[in-house]
Design a protein around this motif. Structure first.
Motif, short mmCIF file in Angstrom:
data_model
loop_
_atom_site.label_atom_id
_atom_site.label_comp_id
_atom_site.label_asym_id
_atom_site.label_seq_id
_atom_site.Cartn_x
_atom_site.Cartn_y
_atom_site.Cartn_z
N PRO A 240 1.24 -0.84 -0.25
CA PRO A 240 -0.38 0.03 0.02
C PRO A 240 0.78 1.55 0.08
O PRO A 240 0.93 2.59 -0.88
N LYS A 241 1.60 0.67 0.56
CA LYS A 241 2.69 2.18 0.51
C LYS A 241 3.41 2.95 -0.97
O LYS A 241 3.90 4.14 -1.46
N VAL A 242 3.14 1.30 -1.25
CA VAL A 242 3.91 2.14 -3.29
C VAL A 242 2.93 2.73 -3.72
O VAL A 242 2.70 3.96 -4.35
N GLU A 243 1.60 2.11 -3.67
CA GLU A 243 -0.03 3.35 -3.97
C GLU A 243 0.39 4.11 -3.73
O GLU A 243 -0.11 6.07 -4.74
N LEU A 244 0.57 4.47 -2.38
CA LEU A 244 0.00 6.34 -1.61
C LEU A 244 1.26 7.41 -2.26
O LEU A 244 1.32 8.45 -2.80
#
Length: 309
Positions: A240-244
């Motif tokens: 999810p951090k990549v998406e953010l």
């Protein structure tokens, strides 16, 4: 009978400081990297460095002609025969042997090249082109013996080189940088309110602006069509951090593009296209509208991504 100091392979003979060529390299390293001589002596005398130094100085078969001296963040000197895959955080020094066989002591003219490798090589190269190469090639005094066609072609290539470097620097930083067209510095002297602007304006400038609109459209569409699912489609497993991070970078990039398009110079370029009734003016308006819409939605999408995490 030879004394101990004359025996082959004795420590005194193999000591790195005994070779004047090593001392010459050391002087250049100490001066360039602003180190104490003892730092170089420790590095040159290490088991890892001695084979590299010997191979470089003697021109051994299969030995690259390059010797790179780098300084780690911890302040340790290291030798290498290859450029690093990724740029370091500090300046490095290179030595390049120009010919086969052992290096002379002292080296003859053109036998050894050396120079600094800055930590930010791309910015350094951009500054070199902007402040040295471009002014020399663009100076009309250097064109007096050239045909006009050659002179114009040189100027076109110089501007193309500067634009390409500008775009690449933006890509490295994760930003979409829009290079201005050749002759854009003249925009501040053009009065778009003049009724005779169509007859007075330089047609080559209008053509350059129209060509730039096409290039900008490709760049901006590339930025707008980027999807957060790309890493997944490429076979990786993003968290999810990549998406953010994607939506954060997208928002910053669109803001960067918008700030470039709303500058006074770009606005005058658009106004000029409008006044001369260029067929590229509607494309410019559509491009600007797409950027504005993307920038309006980007904060909301970033907020959704943050909430999801």
């Amino acid at each position: 009978m030879a004394g101990p100091e004359e025996e082959e392979g004795s420590p005194a003979e193999d000591a790195p400081g005994s070779d004047p060529r090593v001392r010459l390299l050391g002087e250049r390293v100490v001066r360039s990297l602003r180190l104490k001589p003892e730092r170089w002596e420790r590095c040159a005398g290490s088991p890892e460095a001695q084979p590299l130094l010997r191979g470089f100085l003697e021109g051994a078969a299969g030995q690259p002609p390059l010797l790179l001296v780098t300084l780690s963040p911890a302040g340790q000197l290291a030798l290498s025969t290859q450029l690093p895959a990724s740029p370091g955080r500090s300046k490095a020094l290179f030595f390049l042997r120009r010919g086969p066989g052992p290096l002379s002591a002292p080296p003859g003219p053109g036998e050894l090249l050396y120079g600094d490798l800055p930590a930010s090589s791309l910015e350094h190269f951009a500054a070199l082109v902007e402040e040295v190469v471009a002014p020399v090639l663009a100076n009309q005094k250097n064109h007096h013996s050239w045909p006009h066609v050659v002179s114009q072609d040189i100027m076109r290539h110089v501007h193309s080189l500067k634009s390409n470097i500008f775009v690449v620097i933006g890509q490295v930083k994760g930003k979409t940088l829009l290079p201005l067209p050749a002759g854009s510095e003249r925009m501040e002297y053009i009065d778009c309110e003049n009724e005779k602007i169509v007859e007075l304006v330089d047609k080559s400038l209008v053509h350059a602006i129209e060509s730039t609109v096409i290039e900008w459209s490709y760049q901006i569409q590339g930025a707008l069509k980027r999807e957060s699912s790309e890493p997944l489609l490429q076979g990786s497993n993003p968290n999810p951090k990549v998406e953010l991070e994607f939506w954060k970078n997208r928002y910053e990039d669109l803001e960067c593009i918008y700030n470039q398009l709303k500058t006074q110079k770009v606005r005058k370029m658009a106004e000029l296209l409008d006044r001369v009734q260029s067929s590229y003016f509607p494309a410019f308006k559509a491009m600007f509208r797409d950027v504005v819409e993307g920038e309006i939605w980007a904060p909301s999408l970033l907020l959704i991504a943050q909430t999801g995490i």
